[in-house]
Design an enzyme around this catalytic site. Structure first.
Site, PDB file in Angstrom:
ATOM      1  CD  GLU A 279      -2.759  -1.148   2.523  1.00  0.00           C
ATOM      2  OE1 GLU A 279      -3.989  -1.256   2.400  1.00  0.00           O
ATOM      3  OE2 GLU A 279      -2.192  -1.075   3.633  1.00  0.00           O
TER       4      GLU A 279
HETATM    5  C1  ACM Z   1      -1.885  -5.274   4.143  1.00  0.00           C
HETATM    6  O1  ACM Z   1      -2.943  -5.724   4.606  1.00  0.00           O
HETATM    7  N1  ACM Z   1      -1.767  -3.988   3.883  1.00  0.00           N
HETATM    8  C2  ACM Z   1      -0.758  -6.129   3.866  1.00  0.00           C
END
Ligand code: ACM
Length: 527
Positions: free
Chosen positions: A339
């Site tokens: 992310e």
């Molecule tokens: C995640 O759940 N951002 C790995």
């Protein structure tokens, strides 16, 4: 008078019996059929021979072959069984065993089918013999012995009952070599003793890795001596603003050792280049603006990034990974990589490429969330699939191994259903059946058994603030995940598991696990 006495004694016996029945957690168990015993994860094979072995106050634990490691495993067994039985269970070298119901632990090099973690348990009326090729196998076998005894064995006070185990043979070894849980100690910080309890609980279900998510936007949780403000300032808060904290290097080393003593490998994660707000608050030079970010106590994701074209960033990464590698005997350093929405892909890829080289330089194997497969994976990289099937495919195309952590199945912070107060539901509601009914080799087309190193269940802690809450979200789902990781798919059926899980309830109770008592399971009563 005689009639009266008889009536009285019948009444007294009945009264004593009902008092006994209401005080004990279970009727005394007289096991005679080993195949009927509940063992989770389900073992490879169980054969019964119809009798019972009894643990008594004269039982001793013998170790065949000298060595501190074997002695330590024997002492684990003694420590597991002593509080509830009140027996000494002394550990001695083999050679002088008598026929009075002893336990023998032995290493057997020639039984190669057992591999690193398999074991064979032979139970006769005279002796309980646990054999394995490697010490880790003996330790896994101890967990089976605990589950074969009455659930009172898990209580920490003396229980007046008989301690019998049905006779027969269990041969057992795991499906996957990596069986893990992850704890996010960044969003909320958990003290060393909580992490140790989590280690004890995952060990009971034969997991062998604990991944610690040590840094995120909300907190930096590990002391780095060359960059001290990371923990001092970056670790000073958490989601919601109260509390926070970090592990000193001594505390982290103690945790690693505690895990290692239970044949569990710690996988430390420093999440980069996103999820780095805590680091960005601690050192202005890590920000492209040159200005320190502000501490963050919310739960949004995707807004922070290290300054990927500044050399000081790579000095930081090198120093942090260098110190962490020195403190970590296990093979992996997890570099996160998920992310990173604030890092353009043309910056993300060279950053991940350099971070991987730094991990290699410090003698460790790269581990990262599935997004890192967009970069050029180094040899032996391990990619943790959580969201994007395409990334798992890219990982195996580059020769990487995959850890299966699909958010829709293994994320322990997802709510059970719409009435669950803790947790989130951005990936799914995950009831106990949903967490169990899935097959790792069927999640991503083309990602097959030979590509999958193992399974891991992450517990993110945006909403989870203490050990009771950790337990409520993790249990019982983590037990099902542990079975998926250990047991062959041909031996896994929901109806059978559901029944076994229900029968296992007294053990959860005795272990004082604050589990979610899903309506899908008929929980055996224990009071
Ligand atoms: C995640 O759940 N951002 C790995």
């Amino acid at each position: 008078m005689k009639y009266l006495m008889n009536t009285f004694s019948t009444f007294a016996i009945l009264a004593i019996f009902s008092l006994y029945a209401s005080c004990t957690s279970e009727p005394p168990k007289e096991p005679t059929d080993l195949t009927q015993e509940v063992i989770i994860p389900k073992p490879v094979s169980v054969t019964a021979s119809g009798g019972a072995f009894t643990l008594t106050e004269t039982t001793k634990i013998y170790t065949q072959s000298d060595g501190e490691e074997l002695d330590q495993i024997a002492r684990h067994l003694s420590n597991y069984l002593s509080p509830a039985t009140g027996f000494d269970l002394p550990v001695e070298s083999a050679g002088s065993e008598s026929d009075d119901g002893h336990i023998l632990l032995q290493l057997n090099d020639s039984d190669t089918e057992l591999g690193e973690e398999g074991y064979e348990l032979n139970i006769t009326e005279d002796a309980l013999t646990l054999a394995a090729q490697q010490p880790a196998g003996l330790f896994r076998g101890l967990q089976t012995i605990r589950q074969l005894l009455p659930s009172g064995i898990e209580k920490d006070s003396l229980q007046e009952m008989s301690w019998k185990i049905a006779t027969g043979t269990i041969r057992d070894y795991p499906m996957y070599e990596y069986r893990g849980a992850m704890l996010d100690v960044a969003r909320h910080f958990f003290q060393v003793d909580d992490v140790k309890r989590y280690i004890d609980l995952i060990a009971y279900y034969k997991l062998n890795h604990l991944h610690l998510h040590l840094s995120d936007d909300q907190g930096w949780r590990i002391e780095i001596k060359s960059w001290p403000k990371l923990a001092e300032y970056g670790g000073s808060t958490q989601v919601g603003g109260e509390g926070g904290g970090h592990y000193t290097q001594e505390e982290y080393t103690d945790l690693v050792q505690y895990a290692q003593d239970r044949f569990i490998t710690i996988v430390p994660e420093i999440d980069m280049p996103g999820h780095t707000n805590a680091a960005l608050t601690s050192y202005p030079e890590l920000n492209c603006s040159g200005k320190a970010a502000e501490l963050y106590t919310g739960i949004e994701v995707g807004f922070s990034t290290l300054c990927t074209d500044s050399e000081v960033t790579y000095q930081f990464v090198d120093d942090v990974i260098g110190e962490l590698a020195t403190l970590t005997p296990g093979p992996y350093i997890h570099i996160g990589g998920d992310e990173s929405h604030a890092t353009p892909m043309e910056d993300y890829i060279p950053f991940v490429n350099r971070a991987q080289e730094i991990v290699l330089k410090h003698g460790k194997q790269v581990f990262g969330w599935d997004e890192i497969a967009n970069a050029e994976l180094v040899d032996n990289a391990v990619v943790q699939y959580w969201a994007e099937a395409e990334n798992a495919t890219k990982a195996i195309e580059q020769g990487g191994k995959v850890i299966m952590s699909p958010a829709t199945k293994t994320y322990l912070d997802m709510q059970y259903d719409s009435t669950t107060e803790l947790g989130l539901h951005w990936a799914a509601y995950i009831e106990v059946d949903s967490a169990y009914i899935w097959e790792p080799t069927k999640m991503v087309a083309g990602v097959d058994r030979e590509h999958i190193l193992g399974i891991e269940a992450p517990l993110w802690s945006e909403t989870v603030t203490n050990m009771d809450e950790i337990e409520y979200m993790a249990f019982p789902r983590l037990i099902g995940i542990a079975e998926i990781a250990w047991t062959s798919p041909v031996d896994r059926q929901w109806e059978d598991y559901r029944t076994r899980l229900g029968q296992h309830a007294p053990y959860l109770k005795a272990l004082e696990i604050d589990y979610y008592a899903s309506d899908l399971v008929d929980w055996k009563s224990y009071e």
